[in-house]
Design a protein around this motif. Structure first.
Motif, PDB file in Angstrom:
ATOM      1  N   PRO A  46       0.819  -1.211   0.000  1.00 51.32           N
ATOM      2  CA  PRO A  46       0.000   0.000   0.000  1.00 51.32           C
ATOM      3  C   PRO A  46       0.861   1.274   0.000  1.00 51.32           C
ATOM      4  CG  PRO A  46      -0.947  -1.615   1.464  1.00 51.32           C
ATOM      5  CD  PRO A  46       0.386  -2.171   1.019  1.00 51.32           C
ATOM      6  N   GLY A  47       0.560   2.136  -0.956  1.00 53.45           N
ATOM      7  CA  GLY A  47       1.283   3.396  -1.097  1.00 53.45           C
ATOM      8  C   GLY A  47       2.551   3.305  -1.915  1.00 53.45           C
ATOM      9  N   LEU A  82      -5.933   2.287  -3.951  1.00 49.55           N
ATOM     10  CA  LEU A  82      -6.264   3.681  -4.242  1.00 49.55           C
ATOM     11  C   LEU A  82      -7.773   3.908  -4.145  1.00 49.55           C
ATOM     12  CD1 LEU A  82      -4.968   6.374  -5.047  1.00 49.55           C
ATOM     13  CD2 LEU A  82      -5.225   5.690  -7.432  1.00 49.55           C
ATOM     14  N   ARG A  83      -8.548   2.966  -4.666  1.00 50.60           N
ATOM     15  CA  ARG A  83     -10.008   3.079  -4.586  1.00 50.60           C
ATOM     16  C   ARG A  83     -10.462   3.131  -3.129  1.00 50.60           C
ATOM     17  NH1 ARG A  83     -14.277   0.367  -3.507  1.00 50.60           N
ATOM     18  NH2 ARG A  83     -13.196  -1.585  -3.134  1.00 50.60           N
ATOM     19  N   VAL A 122      -3.156   9.878  -0.491  1.00 51.22           N
ATOM     20  CA  VAL A 122      -4.301  10.744  -0.770  1.00 51.22           C
ATOM     21  C   VAL A 122      -4.299  11.901   0.224  1.00 51.22           C
ATOM     22  CG1 VAL A 122      -5.651   8.886  -1.784  1.00 51.22           C
ATOM     23  CG2 VAL A 122      -5.934   9.415   0.628  1.00 51.22           C
ATOM     24  N   GLU A 123      -4.883  13.015  -0.212  1.00 59.25           N
ATOM     25  CA  GLU A 123      -4.974  14.209   0.632  1.00 59.25           C
ATOM     26  C   GLU A 123      -6.375  14.774   0.547  1.00 59.25           C
ATOM     27  OE1 GLU A 123      -1.989  17.000  -0.639  1.00 59.25           O
ATOM     28  OE2 GLU A 123      -0.366  15.811   0.226  1.00 59.25           O
ATOM     29  N   GLY A 124      -6.771  15.431   1.605  1.00 63.39           N
ATOM     30  CA  GLY A 124      -8.063  16.081   1.669  1.00 63.39           C
ATOM     31  C   GLY A 124      -8.792  15.660   2.923  1.00 63.39           C
ATOM     32  N   ALA A 164      -5.258  12.524  -5.135  1.00 63.55           N
ATOM     33  CA  ALA A 164      -4.273  11.443  -5.085  1.00 63.55           C
ATOM     34  C   ALA A 164      -2.957  12.070  -5.526  1.00 63.55           C
ATOM     35  CB  ALA A 164      -4.660  10.311  -6.013  1.00 63.55           C
ATOM     36  N   CYS A 165      -1.930  11.914  -4.713  1.00 61.31           N
ATOM     37  CA  CYS A 165      -0.615  12.510  -4.980  1.00 61.31           C
ATOM     38  C   CYS A 165       0.364  11.386  -5.301  1.00 61.31           C
ATOM     39  CB  CYS A 165      -0.142  13.292  -3.762  1.00 61.31           C
ATOM     40  SG  CYS A 165      -1.322  14.548  -3.247  1.00 61.31           S
ATOM     41  N   PHE A 166       1.093  11.547  -6.400  1.00 60.22           N
ATOM     42  CA  PHE A 166       1.975  10.506  -6.901  1.00 60.22           C
ATOM     43  C   PHE A 166       3.402  11.021  -7.009  1.00 60.22           C
ATOM     44  CE2 PHE A 166      -2.228   9.764  -8.619  1.00 60.22           C
ATOM     45  CZ  PHE A 166      -2.427   8.403  -8.400  1.00 60.22           C
ATOM     46  N   HIS A 167       4.354  10.129  -6.779  1.00 55.33           N
ATOM     47  CA  HIS A 167       5.768  10.427  -6.993  1.00 55.33           C
ATOM     48  C   HIS A 167       6.348   9.260  -7.780  1.00 55.33           C
ATOM     49  CE1 HIS A 167      10.056  11.109  -5.223  1.00 55.33           C
ATOM     50  NE2 HIS A 167       9.956  11.553  -6.469  1.00 55.33           N
ATOM     51  N   LEU A 168       6.681   9.519  -9.042  1.00 54.98           N
ATOM     52  CA  LEU A 168       7.283   8.527  -9.920  1.00 54.98           C
ATOM     53  C   LEU A 168       8.781   8.784  -9.952  1.00 54.98           C
ATOM     54  CD1 LEU A 168       6.931   6.275 -12.118  1.00 54.98           C
ATOM     55  CD2 LEU A 168       6.828   8.165 -13.781  1.00 54.98           C
TER      56      LEU A 168
END
Length: 120
Positions: free
Chosen positions: A4-5, A99-100, A28-30, A38-42
């Motif tokens: 997860p994450g 994510l869902r 996720v934020e909010g 949804a915040c992503f770091h690739l």
């Protein structure tokens, strides 16, 4: 590999296709019952080229993150075979489910088409 994450995919170079090692971290934020972002770091590398991209997507279009990743890679000049990013169901299926759950998404929940089309 998935937890997860965090998702990680690797493939050695083969004739005509670059090798890569990509890591996708997300959260996720909010506030409230349904987080809004949804915040992503690739990060990682493709064909020895470093990749480090961060982006956020609104909750209703966040499940289109693989297309966003593909665009990030194309912007950097990385050309990949279609299944490179999309072919790892053992990794991405649990990621989509996680994510869902984090976004409290429901099947059939509407998507803002204008926002979807506006996504870079």
């Amino acid at each position: 590999m998935f937890r997860p994450g965090h998702a990680e995919v690797s493939r050695p170079a083969t004739q005509g296709y670059p090798g890569y090692h990509l890591v996708l971290d997300y959260h996720v934020e909010g506030e409230g019952e349904k987080p809004e972002w949804a915040c992503f770091h690739l990060h990682g590398e493709v064909d020895r080229q470093p990749i480090d991209e961060q982006f956020s997507m609104h909750r209703d279009v966040a499940f289109n993150f693989l297309q966003r990743i593909r665009r990030c890679l194309r912007r950097r000049g990385v050309r990949l075979h279609a299944d490179v990013v999309f072919g790892f169901h053992a990794v991405y299926d649990p990621l989509f489910e996680d994510l869902r759950q984090q976004l409290h998404g429901m099947p059939g929940e509407p998507v803002n088409l204008e926002r979807f089309l506006r996504e870079p």
